[in-house]
Design an enzyme around this catalytic site. Structure first.
Site, PDB file in Angstrom:
ATOM      1  N   SER A 107       0.837  -1.205   0.000  1.00 30.45           N
ATOM      2  CA  SER A 107       0.000   0.000   0.000  1.00 30.45           C
ATOM      3  C   SER A 107       0.871   1.254   0.000  1.00 30.45           C
ATOM      4  CB  SER A 107      -0.926   0.004   1.217  1.00 30.45           C
ATOM      5  OG  SER A 107      -1.769  -1.118   1.172  1.00 30.45           O
TER       6      SER A 107
HETATM    7  C1  LIG Z   1      -2.646  -4.292  -0.697  1.00 33.61           C
HETATM    8  S1  LIG Z   1      -1.893  -5.837  -0.451  1.00 33.61           S
HETATM    9  C2  LIG Z   1      -0.742  -5.705   0.894  1.00 33.61           C
HETATM   10  C3  LIG Z   1      -1.071  -4.798   1.985  1.00 33.61           C
HETATM   11  C4  LIG Z   1      -0.034  -4.704   3.094  1.00 33.61           C
HETATM   12  N1  LIG Z   1      -0.624  -3.872   4.103  1.00 33.61           N
HETATM   13  C5  LIG Z   1       1.247  -4.038   2.596  1.00 33.61           C
HETATM   14  O1  LIG Z   1       1.240  -2.818   2.480  1.00 33.61           O
HETATM   15  O2  LIG Z   1       2.229  -4.732   2.323  1.00 33.61           O
HETATM   16  C6  LIG Z   1      -3.194  -6.849   0.194  1.00 33.61           C
HETATM   17  C7  LIG Z   1      -2.756  -8.236   0.580  1.00 33.61           C
HETATM   18  O3  LIG Z   1      -3.909  -8.985   0.952  1.00 33.61           O
HETATM   19  C8  LIG Z   1      -3.658 -10.331   0.613  1.00 33.61           C
HETATM   20  N2  LIG Z   1      -4.941 -11.037   0.620  1.00 33.61           N
HETATM   21  C9  LIG Z   1      -5.989 -10.931  -0.250  1.00 33.61           C
HETATM   22  N3  LIG Z   1      -6.996 -11.769   0.113  1.00 33.61           N
HETATM   23  C10 LIG Z   1      -6.568 -12.402   1.252  1.00 33.61           C
HETATM   24  C11 LIG Z   1      -7.159 -13.380   2.095  1.00 33.61           C
HETATM   25  N4  LIG Z   1      -8.380 -13.901   1.869  1.00 33.61           N
HETATM   26  N5  LIG Z   1      -6.444 -13.800   3.167  1.00 33.61           N
HETATM   27  C12 LIG Z   1      -5.197 -13.308   3.415  1.00 33.61           C
HETATM   28  N6  LIG Z   1      -4.589 -12.410   2.640  1.00 33.61           N
HETATM   29  C13 LIG Z   1      -5.276 -11.948   1.569  1.00 33.61           C
HETATM   30  C14 LIG Z   1      -2.966 -10.229  -0.734  1.00 33.61           C
HETATM   31  O4  LIG Z   1      -2.228 -11.386  -1.058  1.00 33.61           O
HETATM   32  C15 LIG Z   1      -2.063  -9.013  -0.528  1.00 33.61           C
HETATM   33  O5  LIG Z   1      -0.787  -9.369  -0.086  1.00 33.61           O
END
Ligand SMILES: C[S@@+](CC[C@H](N)C(=O)[O-])C[C@H]1O[C@@H](n2cnc3c(N)ncnc32)[C@H](O)[C@@H]1O
Length: 230
Positions: A65
């Site tokens: 993010s």
């Molecule tokens: C915007 S990204 C990463 C956000 C994190 N706060 C960062 O800045 O590194 C959102 C993350 O949610 C994960 N994600 C999506 N659906 C998910 C689920 N059902 N369970 C766990 N993780 C999930 C994705 O793989 C991704 O790494």
């Protein structure tokens, strides 16, 4: 670009935090302190412009993010990230916010990251090991797990703070259930159009929800759907 905690990298990280404050993104001293302590460059690949205020691809159809979203979520959760409190970071991705949460709640607290891509969990642990949160990972008050974050992480519930880093079509009930009375969850909700919802669990167990801002996040979904490109 310097990527360790000395030299120009950490200065650029500090400049990034100061700029976010100047632009009025946040005002909390605590948030500034933790973002200055956790160098964003340690959480992105070599050659990535770590200090630019923008989300960036981290592989597996996921992103880290943007710094302004990290700052916004930290400030919204600040009162629920006091020393000794418990925090859950759903969709922990690079581990950046999990590391910030761990530093804020300290060694008497607990910060849990849940991410459904095992490779991202492995790389986030390596990122955290290079960061100021490394001692907390080593002593066990910070941990990152492979799992479907829509189920939360019941083992360490209830949580004072829950952050969800991906947009849910609706707020998953297990996350509401795992929020402590007095606890707060920050979660993007929606599909095409999304709002960052602030969910407060009142002391009588009832829940108040308000929308903070419009946002654009990757979806909170199944691992298969994400790897297929949603
Ligand atoms: C915007 S990204 C990463 C956000 C994190 N706060 C960062 O800045 O590194 C959102 C993350 O949610 C994960 N994600 C999506 N659906 C998910 C689920 N059902 N369970 C766990 N993780 C999930 C994705 O793989 C991704 O790494």
């Amino acid at each position: 670009m310097e990527r360790n905690s000395s030299g120009s990298g950490i200065n650029k990280n500090k400049q990034m935090v100061e700029q976010l404050q100047q632009y009025g993104v946040f005002s909390s001293k605590k948030v500034a302190e933790v973002m200055e302590t956790v160098d964003r460059a340690l959480f992105v690949a070599d050659g990535t412009p770590a200090y630019v205020d923008s989300p960036m691809a981290i592989g597996y159809n996921a992103t880290v993010s943007a710094p302004h979203m990290h700052a916004t979520c930290l400030q919204l959760l600040e009162q629920n990230l006091q020393p000794g409190m418990r925090a859950l970071d759903v969709g922990s991705g690079t581990g950046y916010l999990t590391a910030c949460f761990a530093i804020m709640v300290g060694s008497q607290g607990r910060a849990i990251g849940v991410e459904h891509i095992p490779e991202l969990v492995a790389s986030s642990i390596k990122n955290i090991e290079k960061s100021a949160a490394a001692p907390l990972l080593k002593e066990g008050s910070l941990s990152v797990h492979v799992g479907d974050g829509r189920e939360g992480w019941p083992e360490h519930a209830p949580y004072d703070a829950i952050h969800v880093g991906a947009a849910a079509p609706e707020i998953p009930q297990p996350l509401i259930d795992q929020l402590k009375p007095g606890g707060r969850m920050v979660i993007p909700v929606g599909k095409m159009f999304q709002d960052l919802n602030v969910v407060d669990k009142n002391l009588d167990g009832s829940v108040s929800i308000r929308s903070e801002i419009s946002v654009r996040y990757v979806p909170l979904t199944s691992r298969d759907a994400q790897l297929k490109g949603y």
